[in-house]
Every structure is written in C-alpha cells, then in structure tokens.
Motif scaffolding. Sequence first.
Motif, PDB file in Angstrom:
ATOM      1  N   PHE A  90       3.221   5.629 -12.485  1.00 18.62           N
ATOM      2  CA  PHE A  90       3.251   4.178 -12.659  1.00 18.62           C
ATOM      3  C   PHE A  90       2.041   3.725 -13.448  1.00 18.62           C
ATOM      4  CE2 PHE A  90       1.389   4.637  -8.317  1.00 18.62           C
ATOM      5  CZ  PHE A  90       0.187   3.985  -8.485  1.00 18.62           C
ATOM      6  N   GLU A  91       2.176   2.515 -14.020  1.00 13.70           N
ATOM      7  CA  GLU A  91       1.076   1.947 -14.789  1.00 13.70           C
ATOM      8  C   GLU A  91       0.311   0.958 -13.935  1.00 13.70           C
ATOM      9  OE1 GLU A  91       1.905   0.215 -18.646  1.00 13.70           O
ATOM     10  OE2 GLU A  91       3.564   1.648 -18.870  1.00 13.70           O
ATOM     11  N   VAL A  92      -0.990   1.037 -14.034  1.00 13.92           N
ATOM     12  CA  VAL A  92      -1.845   0.052 -13.380  1.00 13.92           C
ATOM     13  C   VAL A  92      -3.105  -0.047 -14.231  1.00 13.92           C
ATOM     14  CG1 VAL A  92      -2.850   1.809 -11.859  1.00 13.92           C
ATOM     15  CG2 VAL A  92      -2.982  -0.596 -11.186  1.00 13.92           C
ATOM     16  N   ASP A  93      -3.634  -1.233 -14.346  1.00 12.55           N
ATOM     17  CA  ASP A  93      -4.834  -1.452 -15.145  1.00 12.55           C
ATOM     18  C   ASP A  93      -5.990  -0.582 -14.614  1.00 12.55           C
ATOM     19  OD1 ASP A  93      -6.295  -3.472 -17.051  1.00 12.55           O
ATOM     20  OD2 ASP A  93      -7.538  -3.296 -15.252  1.00 12.55           O
ATOM     21  N   ASP A  94      -6.702   0.087 -15.534  1.00 17.81           N
ATOM     22  CA  ASP A  94      -7.771   1.012 -15.131  1.00 17.81           C
ATOM     23  C   ASP A  94      -8.834   0.336 -14.257  1.00 17.81           C
ATOM     24  OD1 ASP A  94      -6.691   3.061 -16.539  1.00 17.81           O
ATOM     25  OD2 ASP A  94      -7.936   2.761 -18.331  1.00 17.81           O
ATOM     26  N   TYR A  95      -9.214  -0.863 -14.681  1.00 15.68           N
ATOM     27  CA  TYR A  95     -10.298  -1.544 -13.980  1.00 15.68           C
ATOM     28  C   TYR A  95      -9.842  -1.992 -12.587  1.00 15.68           C
ATOM     29  CZ  TYR A  95     -14.160  -4.818 -13.229  1.00 15.68           C
ATOM     30  OH  TYR A  95     -15.240  -5.490 -12.719  1.00 15.68           O
ATOM     31  N   VAL A  96      -8.602  -2.498 -12.529  1.00 14.95           N
ATOM     32  CA  VAL A  96      -8.060  -2.916 -11.228  1.00 14.95           C
ATOM     33  C   VAL A  96      -7.965  -1.701 -10.301  1.00 14.95           C
ATOM     34  CG1 VAL A  96      -5.996  -3.781 -10.063  1.00 14.95           C
ATOM     35  CG2 VAL A  96      -6.812  -4.912 -12.140  1.00 14.95           C
ATOM     36  N   ARG A  97      -7.530  -0.584 -10.874  1.00 17.32           N
ATOM     37  CA  ARG A  97      -7.413   0.644 -10.077  1.00 17.32           C
ATOM     38  C   ARG A  97      -8.769   1.030  -9.502  1.00 17.32           C
ATOM     39  NH1 ARG A  97      -8.172   5.878 -12.022  1.00 17.32           N
ATOM     40  NH2 ARG A  97      -7.349   7.542 -10.695  1.00 17.32           N
ATOM     41  N   TRP A  98      -9.796   0.987 -10.357  1.00 17.47           N
ATOM     42  CA  TRP A  98     -11.146   1.348  -9.907  1.00 17.47           C
ATOM     43  C   TRP A  98     -11.615   0.408  -8.788  1.00 17.47           C
ATOM     44  CZ3 TRP A  98     -15.613  -1.789 -10.885  1.00 17.47           C
ATOM     45  CH2 TRP A  98     -16.812  -1.210 -10.469  1.00 17.47           C
ATOM     46  N   ARG A  99     -11.386  -0.905  -8.985  1.00 15.27           N
ATOM     47  CA  ARG A  99     -11.810  -1.874  -7.968  1.00 15.27           C
ATOM     48  C   ARG A  99     -11.081  -1.660  -6.648  1.00 15.27           C
ATOM     49  NH1 ARG A  99      -9.917  -6.354  -8.885  1.00 15.27           N
ATOM     50  NH2 ARG A  99     -10.766  -7.206  -6.981  1.00 15.27           N
ATOM     51  N   LEU A 100      -9.758  -1.415  -6.730  1.00 12.81           N
ATOM     52  CA  LEU A 100      -8.977  -1.205  -5.520  1.00 12.81           C
ATOM     53  C   LEU A 100      -9.446   0.062  -4.794  1.00 12.81           C
ATOM     54  CD1 LEU A 100      -5.325  -2.067  -6.698  1.00 12.81           C
ATOM     55  CD2 LEU A 100      -6.756  -3.389  -5.119  1.00 12.81           C
ATOM     56  N   MET A 101      -9.704   1.117  -5.573  1.00 12.05           N
ATOM     57  CA  MET A 101     -10.110   2.381  -4.947  1.00 12.05           C
ATOM     58  C   MET A 101     -11.504   2.268  -4.333  1.00 12.05           C
ATOM     59  SD  MET A 101      -8.369   5.199  -7.479  1.00 12.05           S
ATOM     60  CE  MET A 101      -8.956   6.560  -6.487  1.00 12.05           C
ATOM     61  N   GLU A 102     -12.342   1.412  -4.923  1.00  7.95           N
ATOM     62  CA  GLU A 102     -13.689   1.217  -4.380  1.00  7.95           C
ATOM     63  C   GLU A 102     -13.723   0.104  -3.335  1.00  7.95           C
ATOM     64  OE1 GLU A 102     -16.481   2.945  -5.233  1.00  7.95           O
ATOM     65  OE2 GLU A 102     -15.336   4.245  -6.576  1.00  7.95           O
ATOM     66  N   GLY A 103     -12.678  -0.729  -3.319  1.00  9.94           N
ATOM     67  CA  GLY A 103     -12.649  -1.860  -2.397  1.00  9.94           C
ATOM     68  C   GLY A 103     -13.702  -2.906  -2.729  1.00  9.94           C
ATOM     69  N   LEU A 104     -13.930  -3.157  -4.051  1.00 12.41           N
ATOM     70  CA  LEU A 104     -15.040  -4.032  -4.462  1.00 12.41           C
ATOM     71  C   LEU A 104     -14.640  -5.502  -4.607  1.00 12.41           C
ATOM     72  CD1 LEU A 104     -16.820  -1.851  -7.136  1.00 12.41           C
ATOM     73  CD2 LEU A 104     -17.732  -2.555  -4.920  1.00 12.41           C
ATOM     74  N   ASP A 105     -15.596  -6.356  -4.357  1.00 15.23           N
ATOM     75  CA  ASP A 105     -15.446  -7.801  -4.453  1.00 15.23           C
ATOM     76  C   ASP A 105     -15.936  -8.257  -5.829  1.00 15.23           C
ATOM     77  OD1 ASP A 105     -17.844 -10.165  -3.630  1.00 15.23           O
ATOM     78  OD2 ASP A 105     -15.729 -10.689  -3.705  1.00 15.23           O
ATOM     79  N   ASP A 106     -15.078  -8.980  -6.556  1.00 19.69           N
ATOM     80  CA  ASP A 106     -15.367  -9.382  -7.930  1.00 19.69           C
ATOM     81  C   ASP A 106     -16.625 -10.230  -8.076  1.00 19.69           C
ATOM     82  OD1 ASP A 106     -13.668  -8.275  -9.691  1.00 19.69           O
ATOM     83  OD2 ASP A 106     -12.270  -9.959  -9.793  1.00 19.69           O
ATOM     84  N   ILE A 107     -16.801 -11.182  -7.170  1.00 19.30           N
ATOM     85  CA  ILE A 107     -17.940 -12.103  -7.317  1.00 19.30           C
ATOM     86  C   ILE A 107     -19.250 -11.324  -7.223  1.00 19.30           C
ATOM     87  CG2 ILE A 107     -19.136 -14.102  -6.322  1.00 19.30           C
ATOM     88  CD1 ILE A 107     -16.429 -15.192  -5.464  1.00 19.30           C
ATOM     89  N   GLY A 108     -19.296 -10.384  -6.300  1.00 17.50           N
ATOM     90  CA  GLY A 108     -20.492  -9.547  -6.156  1.00 17.50           C
ATOM     91  C   GLY A 108     -20.805  -8.790  -7.437  1.00 17.50           C
ATOM     92  N   ILE A 109     -19.752  -8.252  -8.081  1.00 17.75           N
ATOM     93  CA  ILE A 109     -19.950  -7.519  -9.345  1.00 17.75           C
ATOM     94  C   ILE A 109     -20.504  -8.461 -10.416  1.00 17.75           C
ATOM     95  CG2 ILE A 109     -18.790  -6.221 -11.189  1.00 17.75           C
ATOM     96  CD1 ILE A 109     -16.658  -5.411  -9.105  1.00 17.75           C
TER      97      ILE A 109
END
Lengths: 195, 466
Positions: free
Chosen positions: A153-172
């Motif tokens: 399946f296709e998923v955006d690379d950056y979204v995949r990385w964030r999901l796998m890391e469980g990161l919060d966007d505002i913090g980044i």
Amino acid sequence: MEQFITHVGTAAPLRRSNVDTDQIIPAEFLKRISRHGFEDGLFAAWRKDPDFILNQPQFQGVSILVAGPDFGTGSSREHAVWALQDFGFKVVLASRFADIFRGNSGKGGLLTAQVPQDVIEALWLIIEADPATEVVVDLQARQVRAGDLVADFEVDDYVRWRLMEGLDDIGITLQSAVQINEFEDSRPAFLPVTI
Amino acid sequence: MGRTLAEKVWQAHVVRHAEGEPDLLYIDLHLVHEVTSPQAFDGLRAAGRTVRRPDLTLATEDHNVPTLDIDKPITDPISRAQLEALRVNCAEFGVPLYSLGDTEQGIVHVVGPQLGLTQPGMTVVCGDSHTSTHGAFGALAFGIGTSEVEHVLATQTLPLKPFKTMAITVEGELPAGVSAKDVTLAVIAKIGTGGGQGYVLEYRGSAIRSLSMEGRMTLCNMSIEAGARAGMVAPDSTTYDYLKGRDRAPQGALWDEAVAYWSSLPSDDDAIFDAEVFIDAATLSPFVTWGTNPGQGLPLSSVVPSPADASNEVDRVAIERALEYMDLTPGTPLRQIPIDTVFVGSCTNGRIEDLRAVADVLRGRRVADSVRMLVVPGSVRVRLQAESEGLGEVFTAAGAEWRQAGCSMCLAMNPDKLAPGERSASTSNRNFEGRQGPGGRTHLVSPAVAAAIAVAGHLASPSDLA
C-alpha cells in the motif's frame, strides 16, 4: 500519540464510493466540544438500517474498514477521524482518499492505506467469504496481508515515520522556533492584522 | 523555468525546507469558527501553550447560529454551549471574535473578504473546507482539520507537502444566464469529485477574467467539491478595485507597495502546470445536480441519467444509490422535478451580487404557493447592503423569508433544516445525503436559477418564466 507499527484485526467491506464526511458523521454530532465519544455518530444515518454492514453480527469488533474510492470527501471535520477511531477503527483502506481527510487521519493516528481498486475488490471478496479473516496491516513493510492476498500500500513517507514514532506535530515544529521568528521579522508591512 | 501563481505564493511562505520532510509554511491569516475549534483550544490549554499571533487570527460565529430571533437566547443547549465555548476561548487567548449581533458577524468566508483581510499572495487557513473561497484573490487558501487548527494557533505555521497544480482554462464569453456557479458545477461534473485531489486549481482564461470578485469566490469556494484543497484566480484590476478602501486593505504608500507585489504574482507565461483542463465557455448552460455528490450534475435541459449509462461498476452502483436516495426515475426531464424548498445563501452564494441576481428574477413575481423560500445573507453587512438597495423588500413582497446572517440551511447544524423527504433547490455547495437535514434531498443551483425555481415550483431557469 500511540506508535503504529503493525495492526492485526478483522475488516468490514464498505461497498460504496464517495463516502463523504457528512456520511461518516452528520453535522448534528459536531456541536459537541469534547474530543472523544463520537462513536455513536459514526455513519449515523446508515446505521439506522439493520442491514448496514456494521450492524451485521459477523462484522462486530472490526478495526479495519475497506472502502470504495474517494473516501472522506467534503467537509474538513476531523470528527470523522475521531468517530472512526472511537468506534474502534485503526485503518481505512481505499483506492483514493480526499486530501483533508487523509491529512486529518495522519494527525490523529488513523492509518489511511491506499491500494489499487482491484486489491479493494479482492479484499471485499475475502472478508465477505470469511469475516473472521485476520487482516494484517504492516506499516513497516507498507503491506496488507489477508488470506492468500499480499499487497503493497501507499502511504506518505513522512506520515509513516510520524505514525511509527508516535510523534506530535506541534512539538516537532516548535523545534524550528528560531526560523519562525526570523521569517516573521521579514514579513512585508502591508500585510493585514485582525486586531 | 516560469512559476505558477500557487508556486510563487508557496515559496514566499516557506519557513523551513528540508529534504524528505514537509515544508514548514507560514500562515498569514487564520480564520476560526465555533465548530472545529473547541478541541484545538483545549489542546493548547492541556499543553500550556498560547496563541502565537492573535493579531493574525479572527473568529466568527456562523455554523450554529439561528437566522430568526437572534436577539433571544439560542434554544438548542448544545449549539449554545458550542458558541459559549468559542466566546470563552477567544477571551482567554486574546483572539478577536465577531459574535452574533455584531455588525461584522457572518459566515467566516464572507467576513474575511469583505473586511479586506483576504489579499493576494497570502496564505489563509480555516478549519473549514470552503476556505478555498479566499483563493479568488490569488491567495493560497485551504481548509484544515482541528489538529491543524491547534498547530496554527500554537505556531502560526503548518507542515505541508507542496500541492500539484492544475490549470482550469475557460475561454470565451459565458452565455447569458450562465453564472460562476454553473461554471463550477460543469467543472466538477467534468473532472469528478476526486479529479482535483492533490492539486491546487488555477482558474484561467477570458471567461474567468470577466467574472466579478463574487463570481470568482463562488468558483474557488467549490474547488473542494472537485477534491482540490484550493482554487485560485490571479489578481488583476478587478481584485484591486474590490480591495481598495476596505477596512483592512493597505493604504497610501503601503497600498502601492502591495499592488507592486501583487502584480508579480500571476503565473508566468512559461510556467508549467501538472495537469490542464480546457472548457469552451460557449458550451456552458445553467447546471443542476441530480444526485448525491456535486459531481452528479447536468445541464438543466437534460434528463435524469440511468445506471445503465455508467462506464464502470463503481459508477453504476453510485448512480443507482443516488437515484434511490433522491427518489428519481431515469429519463425524467430535469425540468419536471418538483421542488418544495428553495435556499439562497451560504459561503458559496450568500454575497450581495448573488442576492441581486435573485431579486432581479423575483421582482414583480411571486414564489409558488407550494414552495418555501429562504433568503439568507452571508453576513450582517451583506444584509444591510441588500436592505439599502431595497432587495429585502423584493424578497418579502415575493413571499420569500428574508433572514439574518449565518450558514443556515447549507448544513443541518442550526434550526434551518429540510424535513425528511423534502426536496430543495439550493445555492449551497453540497448535495450529500442528509446534508440539509436527515432524509432531505438537495439539487445544487445558481442564485438566478434558484429564484426561477421558487417561482415555477419545479426545476427551471429564469428564461422559462413568462
């Protein structure tokens, strides 16, 4: 946000295209000011029909939705993502997603995995034949597996990385505070203010 | 190589660029309303964060507000609580708010432009998919979700992957009776509800240049219904004439500086778009939707389509289901479909020019006895302007209800709703199942066509009226 590596669960077939966010959660449920408890609003109009797929006994407890093309069109309401998550969904599979819905999903930790329509059709047949089929959604390998079917399946690379890391966007973003300050100082004087 | 309008605006707002990551984009204007913001403010509170730039943020009350008896307390306790939450949040975080009763209150996408806050070359966001409206000024404007609302409140930026660009070129002169709404419905029918996914649409060509700012806003507003997050029209003298003298537009030397910058924004002649669509303006006519998504539209002279017309199984099922929901029979001439409710308003068609078009049709005529017609201005200022031009009297003399400003019957979040089985002709943007009320059926049309339908009692255009 919880990390997402691999999800294993059962899946429901939603044989409809253009499932807009007004169908996912009607406007009447949008008046709430809380962030949780939207499961009763999910597909509220369609769930009044006893034959609707999510009302069928064999599809209780599903966590993966396999939908027709152009899922999540229309309104930007993130409540659509919350309703799917509150109901228990972790993954939506479709051949095309609306942009805002897909963006919102990534923020909230709901995986929108894009596969060609023939894979969707094959998945529909597999889960309709045996609703207990275990479906594996492997974000690490970007792969969905069900019965004999194995599909990328296709998923955006950056979204995949964030999901796998469980990161919060505002913090980044706040790590770039210096650049934001510099940019702000260079904005033209003719730009308007609201106050 | 030349750059497109969208690329120029994007590149002028990149705060941080790194390979393999989204660009961090600065946001010039953040519009806020009561529905998609409470959870965002809660998120700020929970994390101990503040609103970085309250002076680039503006809130208004629109989705939940009633359009009758606005001086009385709101009867629905949940709607009232949501509006109260917005008032508390704006006060606590220092965000300016136009509340119900304020002369600046109205639909968020009507308020921004009329104040002159929406200007060429800006980035504009709002937790509302119809933020695309503001692209009419050559701004890059798009809807965001609540997590992104919180992100913009906290940082005044958004991490985003660049959009692709699609040119929608409409050349020639629009035939009489064809408005921006007909153009947009024809575009969506042509490229489909998913055709614009991943793209910013740039509307170009002589037919677009001839549109007023109101018309351009209608066009850009509906871009999201083609799946595009944003639509844009290059700024020109029409844009500058509209902006000059407005409350928040630059003045004096700053105006000249701004115009010089704005004039550099239109796409370069050698710019390359990722996709292009051409439409001959002369082929367009009044358009109406027959189904349950905005792509299911046809010229008014057509008949209800048949599932047998579909080119694939997915479309066949979609047509079948839409006809069942809409209670329509294939082959029925669209003009024979009776209508019981007409709604004029919304961020798509709730501006002064739209109301003038409706009044032009209604003047000296009566709304059919079988029809309930609501005319709802997009903002308090639009209402006041319409009254000063005598339009309010035209509406009431014709038998229409002339209401206060708000989103009204565009979406079923306030007292203005369709009852199950009712069928509306609506100048709004979405004909989804239940959008205007559970079980309600919606046909999307232009303001002039809506007025003609109100008089005729069935789908019709002004040219059908005696």
